[in-house]
Write an enzyme that holds these catalytic residues in place. Structure first.
Site, short mmCIF file in Angstrom:
data_model
loop_
_atom_site.label_atom_id
_atom_site.label_comp_id
_atom_site.label_asym_id
_atom_site.label_seq_id
_atom_site.Cartn_x
_atom_site.Cartn_y
_atom_site.Cartn_z
N GLY A 278 0.83 -1.23 -0.07
CA GLY A 278 -0.02 0.01 -0.02
C GLY A 278 0.91 1.24 0.07
O GLY A 278 0.28 2.16 -0.05
N GLU A 320 4.32 -6.42 1.58
CA GLU A 320 3.61 -6.78 0.43
C GLU A 320 3.58 -5.65 -0.53
O GLU A 320 2.49 -5.49 -1.02
CB GLU A 320 2.41 -7.62 0.53
N ARG A 323 2.94 -1.93 -6.06
CA ARG A 323 2.95 -0.51 -6.75
C ARG A 323 4.35 0.34 -6.22
O ARG A 323 4.97 0.63 -7.31
CB ARG A 323 2.04 0.48 -5.97
N ARG A 360 -7.16 3.39 -14.40
CA ARG A 360 -6.83 4.08 -13.34
C ARG A 360 -7.28 5.67 -13.11
O ARG A 360 -8.00 5.93 -12.27
CB ARG A 360 -5.34 4.03 -12.88
N TYR A 364 -10.23 5.59 -10.58
CA TYR A 364 -9.99 6.38 -9.22
C TYR A 364 -9.52 7.71 -9.31
O TYR A 364 -9.22 8.30 -8.47
CB TYR A 364 -8.65 5.57 -8.58
N CYS A 391 -14.82 4.39 -26.69
CA CYS A 391 -16.17 5.15 -27.07
C CYS A 391 -16.75 5.50 -25.80
O CYS A 391 -17.77 5.29 -25.27
CB CYS A 391 -17.06 4.17 -27.86
N GLU A 392 -16.13 6.55 -24.96
CA GLU A 392 -16.60 6.79 -23.64
C GLU A 392 -15.89 8.21 -23.35
O GLU A 392 -14.75 8.31 -23.62
CB GLU A 392 -16.11 5.76 -22.72
N TYR A 421 -0.65 -1.69 -12.07
CA TYR A 421 -2.27 -1.52 -12.10
C TYR A 421 -2.59 -0.98 -13.43
O TYR A 421 -3.44 -0.47 -13.56
CB TYR A 421 -2.85 -0.97 -10.85
N1 LLP Z 1 -1.12 -7.10 -0.08
C1 LLP Z 1 -2.79 -7.23 -0.39
C2 LLP Z 1 -3.35 -8.06 0.28
C3 LLP Z 1 -3.42 -6.43 -1.21
O1 LLP Z 1 -4.58 -6.43 -1.37
C4 LLP Z 1 -2.55 -5.34 -2.20
C5 LLP Z 1 -3.33 -4.48 -3.04
C6 LLP Z 1 -1.02 -5.20 -2.06
C7 LLP Z 1 -0.51 -6.32 -1.10
C8 LLP Z 1 -0.37 -4.42 -2.81
O2 LLP Z 1 -0.62 -3.07 -2.60
P1 LLP Z 1 0.47 -1.97 -3.28
O3 LLP Z 1 1.74 -2.22 -2.57
O4 LLP Z 1 0.39 -2.52 -4.61
O5 LLP Z 1 -0.52 -0.83 -3.07
N2 LLP Z 1 -5.87 -1.41 -8.61
C9 LLP Z 1 -5.69 -0.32 -7.53
C10 LLP Z 1 -5.05 -0.72 -6.53
C11 LLP Z 1 -5.61 -2.13 -5.78
C12 LLP Z 1 -4.61 -2.78 -4.74
C13 LLP Z 1 -5.17 -4.21 -4.25
N3 LLP Z 1 -4.49 -4.65 -3.42
C14 LLP Z 1 -4.98 0.72 -8.23
O6 LLP Z 1 -4.61 0.75 -9.28
O7 LLP Z 1 -4.56 1.72 -7.53
#
Ligand code: LLP
Length: 463
Positions: A278, A320, A323, A360, A364, A391-392, A421
């Site tokens: 995150g 974890e 991004r 995205r 978002y 087409c949007e 993503y």
């Molecule tokens: N661990 C778990 C359990 C997760 O659900 C996620 C992301 C991560 C780790 C990795 O999170 P990161 O470090 O990548 O922020 N599609 C959205 C983001 C959805 C994230 C879902 N879970 C976007 O494009 O912002």
């Protein structure tokens, strides 16, 4: 398409409609290193290079739109995370951000583990030779087939997300004559400061088991009684694209509190906690991401302190990031198609991709940067909206940006920080062909995910 100059259109820099932007303070030819991958450079003619290769050459060889992934930057970020967390912690790259066999090999070589959340991601990880014990399996609704595959492969941990799943995984493990290592994902009740769709630790949502009403303690109780499970720890993921460490600290504190309760009730000290991913990255100059060592220190300190005060041994921490590793390492290269100046409003610049390669912005309200990268320009900045070819009207790539007012059809523009993503959420909307991912490193470019073809689309259409 010709690269000839666009007939001078209206210049909107001095007629700004209301909105969230300010006229650029700097020369549009200058790049903010913060949002571009580490090997990106720009010469005096404005030509951008990534991985030692000029983007115009990349466009010629691989076409547009295309994602170019800076392999040495990716590897450097993996090492920075691994070094920051050190021997007493584990870094799991979140494959949902972007996964391919090449990426799995890089992770393996750089000493990272991998978090997967579907049968497809697990298959990719195993196909590329990631040892199963270095894989964590996630998801709020894993199918029985996925659980079987994960247990059979011998994944290092399955993160349990519901009471039904506790039973399903225990039964599956018993059928395979195994004891599966598991963690329980809890919702800690933190409101993460991010978009609603990517916040995951407040109670009213689908992930995890709530701490607040004793459900998480009950989940631990049940997991400890089942022979097929070896409960190794507690997991929390509070959301995504977060800059403020406060949410992680509250989460760590509440997870440690649960460990203390488990010790008091069962006489068991669970040896691990996972604080999820995150961490935010810079999409625009206004974003200020933390470095992995700052994050490791903040999390390590809080866990150590809380454990000391609860009289617990400090558990092994895992994180974890998805991004934060892959996001900054790729750019999307587009060719400019039509340019539509709307008097008194802004200029719409259409590119040859759009919401099918980057959903995205539409999903978002995400903000991105953009630059003209095939040449330099001294023309006045003009306010643009970079849009796709779908087409949007919501098919927006960059909502508000400045590009030089002599921008012309055939120019190449690049959007940085599209490693996470974007390809992984790409679609075939309007039967768009999903762009390739090309790894660039030390002057060499290699396709790691090829461009889709019309034959690929027709192969699935069996009617
Ligand atoms: N661990 C778990 C359990 C997760 O659900 C996620 C992301 C991560 C780790 C990795 O999170 P990161 O470090 O990548 O922020 N599609 C959205 C983001 C959805 C994230 C879902 N879970 C976007 O494009 O912002």
């Amino acid at each position: 398409m010709s690269r000839s100059a666009h007939p001078a259109g209206p210049r909107h820099a001095d007629v700004l409609p209301e909105g969230h932007y300010t006229a650029p303070a700097t020369d549009l030819n200058e790049l903010d290193a913060k949002v571009w991958s580490r090997t990106v450079t720009r010469d005096e003619n404005g030509a951008l290079t990534v991985g030692g290769i000029e983007v115009a050459r990349l466009a010629e060889e691989f076409g547009t739109p295309a994602y170019f992934l800076d392999e040495s930057d990716f590897r450097a970020r993996c090492r920075a995370w691994a070094d920051a967390f050190g021997q007493d912690a584990d870094v799991f790259y979140a494959g949902k951000a972007f996964l391919s066999r090449a990426v799995v090999r890089w992770l393996k070589e750089e000493g990272l583990n991998l978090d997967v959340c579907s049968g497809g991601e697990l298959a990719t990880a195993l196909a590329a030779g990631m040892p199963a014990e270095r894989i964590a399996f996630h998801g709020n609704n894993k199918t029985v087939a996925e659980i079987e595959r994960a247990v059979e492969a011998g994944v290092g941990r399955i993160v349990l997300d519901s009471f039904q799943e506790i039973v399903r995984v225990a039964h599956t493990a018993q059928r395979f004559g195994k004891r599966q290592r598991v963690q329980i994902r809890v919702t800690v009740g933190v409101e993460a400061h991010t978009h609603e769709f990517i916040a995951t630790a407040h109670e009213d949502q689908k992930f995890g088991i709530a701490l607040a009403d004793g459900q998480a303690a009950e989940a631990v109780r049940r997991a400890l009684t089942l022979d097929g499970l070896e409960l190794i720890g507690i997991h929390s993921h509070i959301g995504s694209q977060i800059f403020d460490m406060a949410g992680f600290e509250v989460s760590a504190r509440r997870v440690v509190q649960l460990l203390a309760e488990v010790r008091d009730e069962h006489g068991v000290e669970l040896p691990e906690i996972d604080l999820g991913g995150g961490l935010g990255i810079a999409y625009t100059s206004e974003d200020d991401p933390r470095e992995p060592h700052e994050i490791a220190k903040a999390l390590g300190d809080i866990v150590t302190r809380e454990c000391e005060s609860a009289g617990l041994r400090t558990p092994r921490i895992s994180v974890e990031p998805g991004r934060a590793i892959v996001g900054p390492t790729a750019l999307t290269l587009y060719e400019v198609g039509t340019i539509k100046p709307l008097e008194g409003l802004r200029t719409y610049v259409s590119v040859d991709g759009g919401m099918s390669d980057n959903i995205r912005t539409a999903l978002y309200d995400a903000e991105y940067s953009v630059a003209l990268v095939s040449r330099s320009s001294d023309a006045e900045p003009m306010l643009v909206r970079v849009v796709g070819k779908h087409c949007e009207s919501g098919d927006i790539v960059v909502k508000d940006a400045f590009l030089p007012s002599d921008l012309a059809p055939g120019d190449l523009i690049a959007v940085p920080a599209t490693g996470a993503y974007c390809r992984s959420m790409a679609s075939n909307y309007n039967h768009a062909l999903r762009p390739p991912v090309v790894a660039v490193r030390d002057g060499e470019a290699r396709v790691i995910v090829r461009r889709e073809t019309e034959e690929d689309l027709l192969r699935l259409d069996v009617g």
